[in-house]
Design an enzyme around this catalytic site. Structure first.
Site, PDB file in Angstrom:
ATOM      1  N   ASP A  94       0.880  -1.164   0.000  1.00  0.00           N
ATOM      2  CA  ASP A  94       0.000   0.000   0.000  1.00  0.00           C
ATOM      3  C   ASP A  94       0.919   1.215   0.000  1.00  0.00           C
ATOM      4  O   ASP A  94       1.467   1.585   1.037  1.00  0.00           O
ATOM      5  CB  ASP A  94      -0.897  -0.009   1.240  1.00  0.00           C
ATOM      6  CG  ASP A  94      -1.917   1.128   1.243  1.00  0.00           C
ATOM      7  OD1 ASP A  94      -1.704   2.107   0.497  1.00  0.00           O
ATOM      8  OD2 ASP A  94      -2.913   1.051   1.981  1.00  0.00           O
ATOM      9  N   HIS A  95       1.119   1.814  -1.186  1.00  0.00           N
ATOM     10  CA  HIS A  95       2.115   2.882  -1.295  1.00  0.00           C
ATOM     11  C   HIS A  95       1.792   4.063  -0.390  1.00  0.00           C
ATOM     12  O   HIS A  95       2.678   4.833  -0.016  1.00  0.00           O
ATOM     13  CB  HIS A  95       2.237   3.355  -2.756  1.00  0.00           C
ATOM     14  CG  HIS A  95       1.058   4.124  -3.250  1.00  0.00           C
ATOM     15  ND1 HIS A  95      -0.066   3.531  -3.786  1.00  0.00           N
ATOM     16  CD2 HIS A  95       0.813   5.452  -3.268  1.00  0.00           C
ATOM     17  CE1 HIS A  95      -0.932   4.456  -4.128  1.00  0.00           C
ATOM     18  NE2 HIS A  95      -0.439   5.628  -3.824  1.00  0.00           N
ATOM     19  N   HIS A 117      -6.355   2.446   1.707  1.00  0.00           N
ATOM     20  CA  HIS A 117      -5.522   3.548   2.194  1.00  0.00           C
ATOM     21  C   HIS A 117      -6.039   4.177   3.493  1.00  0.00           C
ATOM     22  O   HIS A 117      -5.324   4.242   4.489  1.00  0.00           O
ATOM     23  CB  HIS A 117      -5.422   4.654   1.140  1.00  0.00           C
ATOM     24  CG  HIS A 117      -4.842   4.216  -0.159  1.00  0.00           C
ATOM     25  ND1 HIS A 117      -3.899   3.219  -0.259  1.00  0.00           N
ATOM     26  CD2 HIS A 117      -5.057   4.641  -1.426  1.00  0.00           C
ATOM     27  CE1 HIS A 117      -3.563   3.058  -1.529  1.00  0.00           C
ATOM     28  NE2 HIS A 117      -4.257   3.897  -2.254  1.00  0.00           N
TER      29      HIS A 117
END
Length: 509
Positions: free
Chosen positions: A183-184, A246
């Site tokens: 999950d950047h 996110h």
């Protein structure tokens, strides 16, 4: 930092945009920062026909366009490119994986890799169950010699059922500790700083609970529309694109208990405890505490902005949400009764992501407030992007006679650290996987728990034709009735500007 073992990064889907724009530039940044081991290789794998030299030429263009060190000397770039190789296979054919095995055997001998391999799946999700199976068939997932790890990009499923099926597929061929769900968003320096802000400052942690916090607000706003991704977005929506992954992950960092030590297993455990404590949504919650919207056409500064349904590849009768806001609760000792609010959307006035901790106001109103500072209470704003930093809103006496109070800003900006290198999210996350640190990666249980929480919302939208979908003009802050979610008299969302500080003085949109 741990010693980094010699290893190879194997990128499936290497001819795609993610590899060109993010992965190879990030690995090059690691190279320039002396963070790669002595023995290191990158193997690109895809259907497209490239020779090593053709693939290297394309990656060089990506480095020169997107790397932090895009202006690095040519000899540095060329030296790095010698570590990059490419093979073309049909990822749907099991026999083609023999080519991957043979190539890795050759690279292992050439670079002394120790049979340490990271497999990065930069591919459509339909291949998440295929590639691990065929790698397993060639013995490439077994850790008899060296380590084997696999990184997969979101989405981790389309709903709860598919997420569970994906986890079952992955764990058929890899152990859970080998699987890195990237999950950047969690790789952003400002997100990681949230734990440091909380746990290293004695002034904050004692106040970080239901006794002193009125509510918590998390926003991820985008000013752009779907930008040519209408086909994908219409099947996803902001719920699947931003909320389930996110923003709920960010919420766990806000709400988690202090870990007993800064250790990947301990931190993941505390985050899981938050997800397990999410209060399940009732039918009344679905109707009152959930807002979905879709942007409509508008005119802003003489420019015509089309509505979502006019976007390319979007269904003309689409009910896909481009805006989502909700109120929810965490039923544990620390947060009982404290509302959490999250929102995200496309075509909002500005691109901004931030966390706002709203502290309760003073119990007695001794002073006259000029701008509502006394009644509103203090706010701690942790800006994720852009203009990254921390802002504390506090009340101060206005010079002159009397005791009139005005809200003032106490702020810190990451841009002030001009002598510090701040890594991009992918650079940090790839390095973490290289050393075996999964702190910032999602566990299988975490993915399932977030889907379990939002699944009733998806079911409600799908099954109830009367479930409301509110229109909002493009470049506005979403449906007006989203403000009705916020509890308390005269309380509303914070409407941030692109600039973190000086809000109220000027606002850059």
């Amino acid at each position: 930092m741990k010693k980094i073992d010699n290893q190879a990064l194997v990128i499936f889907g290497a001819s795609g945009d993610l590899t060109y724009r993010k992965l190879i530039p990030s690995v090059f940044d690691l190279y320039m920062n002396n963070s790669l081991p002595q023995g290191y290789a990158v193997l690109g794998v895809s259907r497209s026909k490239f020779t090593d030299s053709e693939f290297r030429k394309k990656m060089k263009e990506g480095i020169q366009a997107f790397s932090h060190f895009k202006n690095a000397p040519a000899e540095k770039i060329n030296s790095f490119l010698k570590k990059i190789f490419y093979i073309s296979i049909d990822t749907q054919k099991s026999e083609d994986y023999k080519l991957v095995k043979n190539k890795l055997r050759d690279l292992n001998a050439k670079f002394d890799l120790g049979c340490n391999y990271i497999f990065y799946l930069s591919t459509p999700p339909k291949l998440y169950g295929v590639i691990p199976k065929y790698l397993y068939g060639q013995g490439l997932t077994l850790q008899q010699k060296g380590f084997r790890r696999i990184i997969i990009e979101k989405p981790f499923g389309h709903d709860l059922k598919s997420a569970q099926e994906l986890n079952d597929l992955l764990t058929d061929f890899f152990e859970e500790e080998q699987i890195y769900r990237i999950d950047h968003y969690l790789g952003k320096e400002t997100v990681q700083n949230l734990m440091v802000t909380r746990f290293s400052n004695g002034v904050f942690e004692p106040l970080w609970n239901r006794n002193f916090v009125q509510h918590v607000e998390i926003t991820a706003a985008e000013s752009i529309g779907v930008e040519g991704r209408g086909g994908y977005y219409d099947s996803a929506g902001v719920m699947r694109d931003m909320i389930q992954n996110h923003l709920l992950q960010v919420a766990t960092l806000v709400a988690m208990e202090p870990p007993s030590k800064i250790d990947p297993e301990e931190i993941r455990h505390e985050k899981l405890k938050v997800l397990r404590a999410l209060r399940p949504l009732t039918d009344e919650d679905l109707k009152k505490n959930v807002i979905r919207g879709q942007y409509t056409e508008s005119h802003v500064k003489g420019k015509h902005l089309i509505g979502y349904r006019q976007e390319e590849d979007v269904d003309k009768n689409s009910r896909t949400e481009t805006y989502f806001a909700m109120k929810f609760f965490i039923d544990n000792w620390r947060w009982s009764g404290v509302p959490f609010y999250i929102r995200s959307g496309k075509r909002l006035p500005t691109r901004v992501s931030e966390i706002v901790i709203h502290f309760k106001p003073s119990p007695t109103q001794l002073f006259k407030s000029i701008d509502g500072a006394v009644e509103a209470g203090n706010q701690l704003i942790l800006r994720i992007q852009p203009d990254e930093g921390i802002l504390l809103k506090t009340g101060m006496k206005v010079p002159g006679k009397g005791y009139e109070v005005r809200s003032v800003n106490v702020d810190f900006h990451y841009s002030d650290l001009k002598d510090h290198y701040i890594p991009e999210a992918y650079e940090r996350l790839i390095l973490d996987c290289m050393i075996g640190d999964n702190t910032l990666y999602m566990s299988g249980e975490s993915a399932e728990l977030t889907w379990k929480f939002v699944q009733p919302i998806l079911d409600y939208w799908e099954k109830d034709a009367d479930a409301p979908l509110y229109g909002y003009p493009a470049a506005s802050w979403g449906p007006d009735n989203a403000d009705e979610l916020i509890e308390g008299e005269n309380q509303t969302w914070r409407y941030p500007c692109k600039n973190l500080a000086d809000d109220g003085i000027y606002c850059e949109l």
